[in-house]
Design an enzyme around this catalytic site. Structure first.
Site, mmCIF file in Angstrom:
data_model
loop_
_atom_site.group_PDB
_atom_site.id
_atom_site.type_symbol
_atom_site.label_atom_id
_atom_site.label_comp_id
_atom_site.label_asym_id
_atom_site.label_seq_id
_atom_site.Cartn_x
_atom_site.Cartn_y
_atom_site.Cartn_z
ATOM 1 N N LYS A 1 0.802 -1.223 0.000
ATOM 2 C CA LYS A 1 0.000 0.000 0.000
ATOM 3 C C LYS A 1 0.834 1.272 0.000
ATOM 4 C CE LYS A 1 -4.085 -0.846 1.331
ATOM 5 N NZ LYS A 1 -5.277 -0.848 2.147
ATOM 6 N N LYS B 1 -2.272 3.044 9.228
ATOM 7 C CA LYS B 1 -2.627 1.878 8.407
ATOM 8 C C LYS B 1 -1.417 0.983 8.168
ATOM 9 C CE LYS B 1 -5.651 2.809 4.937
ATOM 10 N NZ LYS B 1 -6.231 3.536 3.761
ATOM 11 N N LEU C 1 -10.721 10.540 7.135
ATOM 12 C CA LEU C 1 -11.863 11.257 6.555
ATOM 13 C C LEU C 1 -13.122 10.874 7.322
ATOM 14 C CD1 LEU C 1 -10.939 10.725 2.790
ATOM 15 C CD2 LEU C 1 -10.492 12.734 4.193
ATOM 16 N N ARG D 1 -7.284 -6.917 -10.568
ATOM 17 C CA ARG D 1 -8.048 -8.144 -10.892
ATOM 18 C C ARG D 1 -9.475 -7.745 -11.252
ATOM 19 N NH1 ARG D 1 -11.227 -7.816 -6.391
ATOM 20 N NH2 ARG D 1 -10.171 -7.151 -4.513
ATOM 21 N N ARG E 1 -25.189 -8.231 -2.875
ATOM 22 C CA ARG E 1 -24.451 -9.459 -2.554
ATOM 23 C C ARG E 1 -25.292 -10.254 -1.566
ATOM 24 N NH1 ARG E 1 -18.009 -8.299 -1.950
ATOM 25 N NH2 ARG E 1 -17.871 -6.633 -3.497
#
Ligand code: ADP
Length: 451
Positions: free
Chosen positions: A117, A159, A204, A292, A338
């Protein structure tokens, strides 16, 4: 077409999705499966099927030597990894290519760059994509973190560089907690991903999740197919996705799209990809790129009319993109729900045997699912058992049709999240497209209190 036979290194609905695209192109398919999936629909439909190991994914769907052997035995000349499992494993991509088998996916080096990342953010920044304000790279010391956080302003988010699935993140509201939380994030990241590296972003408050679908031919040509809004999430998992986003204008789409296309051209990106942004107060902030096909790709197919899996296969075969940016015309509105084998209120997993099954039909209604009457859903894999994708000439018509389709959907033998979607559709905020990434969790908490 040089590709004559594709090995599908996946299971469930996405294995069927790939099989369908291949057969429509006159290409044969090879299914691979674990011992738990002997009776699975992808095994039944494929031209050939090869067992690659026991139920546990690490011994079967993640078992690289077994999959490569299956490709060699069956003389498959290409491998499609679907999503999840090995789809973003650059080592697998390299091994596939080293065996002279076509990899239906991006160049391994791009999978590698975007998989880290910190590196992904630096690359995206260099390519001109807007970033969330934060550390330019990994955090090297608490002092650096303090200085940066003061500059950016609290709250900030720590993170994990190797993070995934929303894990290893800590929100810091107060400078007094920074050192402690940074340490915790790093320890958790080490335990979960074997990599203690952390970085910092401005936190945020109420963003939306908006992502752009891209395609590149690997030689410098690229197009975007507009965006999807996936803000309705539970535990950072998408639940309901739509295209276009109810929140952005045509001009914002065109501007952001042009910036992204330029970035993909510069990168010489190959195949399908998704650039994910948080969007708040009219601004986009890059968070990651997925190299992907995505679960939610059918909403883009519905509003563009293009078969994205077919396009992936063509590109892997060295064909040029089958459409230009000018050919991409977005019409109408599409939503995907979903559907998971879970209790619709507690979300407890509920794998079971399908004793009644009736997927909805009618105009502009698509069900992507590997279920059939009598099928036993195995407990070892993802709980998603179906995707319902509905198209309408506009958002209001789409919502109405979706409601009608959900009402027709019968899956008996287990709990499913169909009632959750029906309840969501009754909500005014959902009807108005008025939600952000926090909305669903808040709403679920309110529902629990009301009970
Ligand atoms: P992962 O790879 O773990 O899924 P992401 O970077 O994609 O990590 O972030 C996952 C989710 O966490 C996002 O969809 C969003 O809900 C939340 N998130 C990530 N970064 C921020 C941020 N800077 N501010 C607020 N929320 C964030």
């Amino acid at each position: 077409m040089a590709i004559k036979k594709i090995l599908i290194a996946n299971r469930g609905e996405i294995a069927l999705r790939i099989h369908r695209a291949a057969h429509e192109m006159g290409i044969k398919t090879v299914a691979v499966h674990s011992t738990a999936d002997e009776m699975a629909m992808h095994v039944r439909l494929a031209d050939e099927a090869i067992c690659i190991g026991p139920p546990s994914a690490k011994d079967s769907y993640l078992n690289i030597p077994a999959i490569i052997s299956a490709a060699e035995i069956s003389h498959a000349d290409a491998i499609h990894p679907g999503y999840g499992f090995l789809s973003e494993n650059e080592k697998f991509a390299e091994i596939v290519e080293a065996h002279d088998i076509k990899w239906i996916g991006p160049k391994p080096e791009h999978i590698n760059t975007m998989g880290d990342k910190v590196r992904a953010k630096v690359t995206a920044g260099n390519l001109g994509l807007p970033l969330v304000p934060g550390s330019p790279g990994a955090l090297s010391s608490v002092e650096e973190a303090k200085r940066l956080a003061d500059e950016i302003g609290y709250p900030v988010l720590i993170k994990a560089a190797s993070g995934g699935g929303g894990r290893g993140m800590k929100v810091v509201d107060d400078p007094a907690n920074l050192e402690n939380l940074m340490q915790q994030a790093s320890t958790e990241a080490e335990a979960a991903f074997g990599d203690p590296t952390v970085y910092m972003e401005k936190y945020l408050a109420n963003p939306r999740h908006i992502e752009f679908q891209v395609f590149g031919d690997g030689k410098g040509n690229a197009v975007h197919l507009g965006e999807r809004d996936c803000s309705l999430q539970r535990r950072h998992q998408k639940v309901f996705e739509e295209a276009p986003s109810p929140a952005i204008t045509e001009k914002q789409r065109a501007d952001m799209g042009a910036t992204i296309v330029k970035a993909m051209q510069d990168m010489q990106y190959r195949g399908a990809g998704t650039i994910e942004f948080l969007y708040e107060n009219g601004e986009f902030y890059f968070i990651e790129m997925n190299t992907r096909i995505q679960v939610e790709h059918p909403v883009t197919e519905a509003v563009t009319g293009f078969d994205l899996v077919r396009e992936q296969i063509r590109i892997a075969d060295g064909e040029p993109l089958s459409f230009t940016q000018d050919d991409v015309k977005l019409t109408g509105h599409a939503i995907e729900c979903r559907i998971n084998a879970e209790h619709p209120e507690t979300f407890a997993p509920s794998p079971g045997k399908v004793i009644g099954y009736h997927p909805p039909g009618g105009m502009h209604v698509r069900t992507d699912s590997a279920l059939y009457h009598g099928y036993q859903v195995p407990p070892y894999y993802d709980s998603m058992i179906a995707k319902l994708i509905v198209y309408g000439s506009n958002r209001e018509n789409c919502l109405r049709r979706l409601n009608r389709a959900l009402g027709e959907f019968v899956i008996e033998g287990m709990h499913t999240t169909i009632p959750l979607h029906q309840k969501l559709l009754e909500n005014e905020d959902v009807q108005a497209g008025n939600y952000d990434i926090k909305w669903l969790e808040k709403w679920l908490a309110e529902q629990n209190q009301a009970d």
